[in-house]
Scaffold this active site. Sequence first.
Site, mmCIF file in Angstrom:
data_model
loop_
_atom_site.group_PDB
_atom_site.id
_atom_site.type_symbol
_atom_site.label_atom_id
_atom_site.label_comp_id
_atom_site.label_asym_id
_atom_site.label_seq_id
_atom_site.Cartn_x
_atom_site.Cartn_y
_atom_site.Cartn_z
ATOM 1 N N VAL A 1 47.961 5.816 39.471
ATOM 2 C CA VAL A 1 46.992 5.787 38.254
ATOM 3 C C VAL A 1 46.770 7.129 37.957
ATOM 4 O O VAL A 1 46.832 7.623 36.712
ATOM 5 C CB VAL A 1 45.665 4.913 38.377
ATOM 6 C CG1 VAL A 1 44.932 5.342 37.083
ATOM 7 C CG2 VAL A 1 46.184 3.411 38.410
ATOM 8 N N GLN B 1 49.996 9.083 36.600
ATOM 9 C CA GLN B 1 50.172 8.435 35.237
ATOM 10 C C GLN B 1 49.124 9.279 34.247
ATOM 11 O O GLN B 1 49.627 9.516 33.044
ATOM 12 C CB GLN B 1 49.901 6.982 34.857
ATOM 13 C CG GLN B 1 49.969 6.456 33.698
ATOM 14 C CD GLN B 1 51.095 6.680 32.980
ATOM 15 O OE1 GLN B 1 52.378 6.829 33.343
ATOM 16 N NE2 GLN B 1 51.004 6.583 31.417
ATOM 17 N N GLU B 2 47.937 9.562 34.698
ATOM 18 C CA GLU B 2 46.819 10.023 33.674
ATOM 19 C C GLU B 2 46.897 11.563 33.581
ATOM 20 O O GLU B 2 46.854 12.081 32.705
ATOM 21 C CB GLU B 2 45.493 9.727 34.321
ATOM 22 C CG GLU B 2 45.019 8.317 34.189
ATOM 23 C CD GLU B 2 44.669 7.768 32.970
ATOM 24 O OE1 GLU B 2 44.907 8.509 31.942
ATOM 25 O OE2 GLU B 2 44.802 6.618 32.638
ATOM 26 N N SER B 3 47.261 12.253 34.749
ATOM 27 C CA SER B 3 47.357 13.827 34.684
ATOM 28 C C SER B 3 48.276 14.353 35.569
ATOM 29 O O SER B 3 48.324 15.666 35.609
ATOM 30 C CB SER B 3 45.922 14.254 35.391
ATOM 31 O OG SER B 3 45.773 13.881 36.564
ATOM 32 N N TYR C 1 52.233 1.599 30.007
ATOM 33 C CA TYR C 1 51.580 2.274 31.098
ATOM 34 C C TYR C 1 51.471 1.669 32.546
ATOM 35 O O TYR C 1 51.643 2.109 33.351
ATOM 36 C CB TYR C 1 50.044 2.047 30.448
ATOM 37 C CG TYR C 1 48.886 2.751 31.147
ATOM 38 C CD1 TYR C 1 48.476 3.931 31.140
ATOM 39 C CD2 TYR C 1 47.955 1.725 31.944
ATOM 40 C CE1 TYR C 1 47.428 4.495 31.813
ATOM 41 C CE2 TYR C 1 47.009 2.439 32.528
ATOM 42 C CZ TYR C 1 46.809 3.685 32.670
ATOM 43 O OH TYR C 1 45.730 4.119 33.378
#
Length: 495
Positions: free
Chosen positions: A312, A315-317, A442
């Site tokens: 996660v 995926q985010e940063s 996502y």
Amino acid sequence: MLFNLRRKRDVLHLLTILVIISLPALVSYNSISQLEVIKMNGSLRVATRNTPSAYYIDKSGPAGFEYELAKAFADDLDVEIDLIVPDTIEGLFQTINKRDAHIVAAGINVSETRQNNFQFSRPYAESISTVIYRLTQGVPAPTNVTDLIDKKTLVLANSIQADQLKELKNQHADLSWEETSELTNTDILDKVFNKEVDYAIVDSTVYESQSSFYPGLNSAFTIGNQQPIAWIITPHRDGSIQRAVNKFLGKAKTKALIASLKEKYFGKQNPLNYFDTVTFKQDMETYLPALEQYFYMAEQETDIDWMLLAAVAYQESHWKADAVSPTGVKGIMMLTNAAAKEVNVMDRTDPIQSVLGGAQYLLNVKGKIPDRIPEPDHTWFALAGYNVGFGHLEDARILTQRANKDPDKWDDVREFLPLLSKKKYFSTVKYGYARGQEPVQYVANIKKYIELLEWEKQIQQIRQARDASIRAIEEEKEKATPSTITEIKNIPATL
């Protein structure tokens, strides 16, 4: 004199009686088969290798195709499995020659030479030697053995590929190659991928199971014919182990197990393309080591798998603590201001606060999903709802139910989320328009990162275990006196 003669006769008579009494026990002992001895001792000694296809330790314990198959055989005998894990292929053969193991289960190819020296089980798979190269613009692929001349080619020492190259040298005197006993096939593929060597020759099963994790590598041509893969059996005059192994491998239940294990261990596919895979591997080396301990801590606090949290975060940063989006979300977990306040994160760019806070927030988000939905779908719904909004997720579940599909299954709901961008559908539900393809992508990306992370960590653990074993042996050699060095060299390395 007469007394001595009588005494001798009495002693002889007593010995005769003892022999007669002991004879049935001796005959009985000698009639016990090797298989029965194994069952009496309650242990089957299995030699294997610490590789992705044979045996390794993951977070759930021992794993690997060969391990699970050998464990099933031990279970069939109702005994425990006792592993011996040499560092080299030669070490596997030594365990049989020294009778340290009952069987070798390590994906060993059966050749005519090996059949003359070892006793094999019935085959349970087959493979062919394959030449592997790195796709490079302007550089043609090798098409035959002569293209390997004056090139750096790497193979495992004592492997079937090394034997084949020795035979080929009879027709191609200039043919040369390097053999390694310190590396695994995965390490060898790494060296081709990183252009440290020109070519590698490996079993087709090895390449096919790992090729998608090395985008840019390709198979050129094969050497020799398809060869069977089997277990090596410690030779014994009664042949009881070989018969038991062959009976086990011939069962319909075992054949079904082998098929499922092949899918489990050899059917893995890297879902990322070449660029994404290379970037991910680089980021693992650059950013993950400093963050990994925080993901472990978050797992302890929330009971959410650390690899899921790491995926996660990627995926985010892309694991960058100073990441900032155009909408103002920040940090490794890219928390909004509202989310940060909810989980008491004061500084979103602080790595430990971001990871621990993001894990707690994901736990809160999971609480909005009905308990009746099992894992992993429960998590996929939570991530999708977090991405698109729980109102839109509920709308997609309604559309799923209208189509007579299961609104509690992610694979069904993800088909209908993209329809929320079409008026024909979003006009019929409560929350209206949504970019429904985004949560689908996502979740898909996070799944991909988990798969690649699992693979890379598995390889990393295998290499660490191998290096630790080698260090232990070297330390023993350093401690040894000159008179004991020869003995230590002959000790099979185990993990």
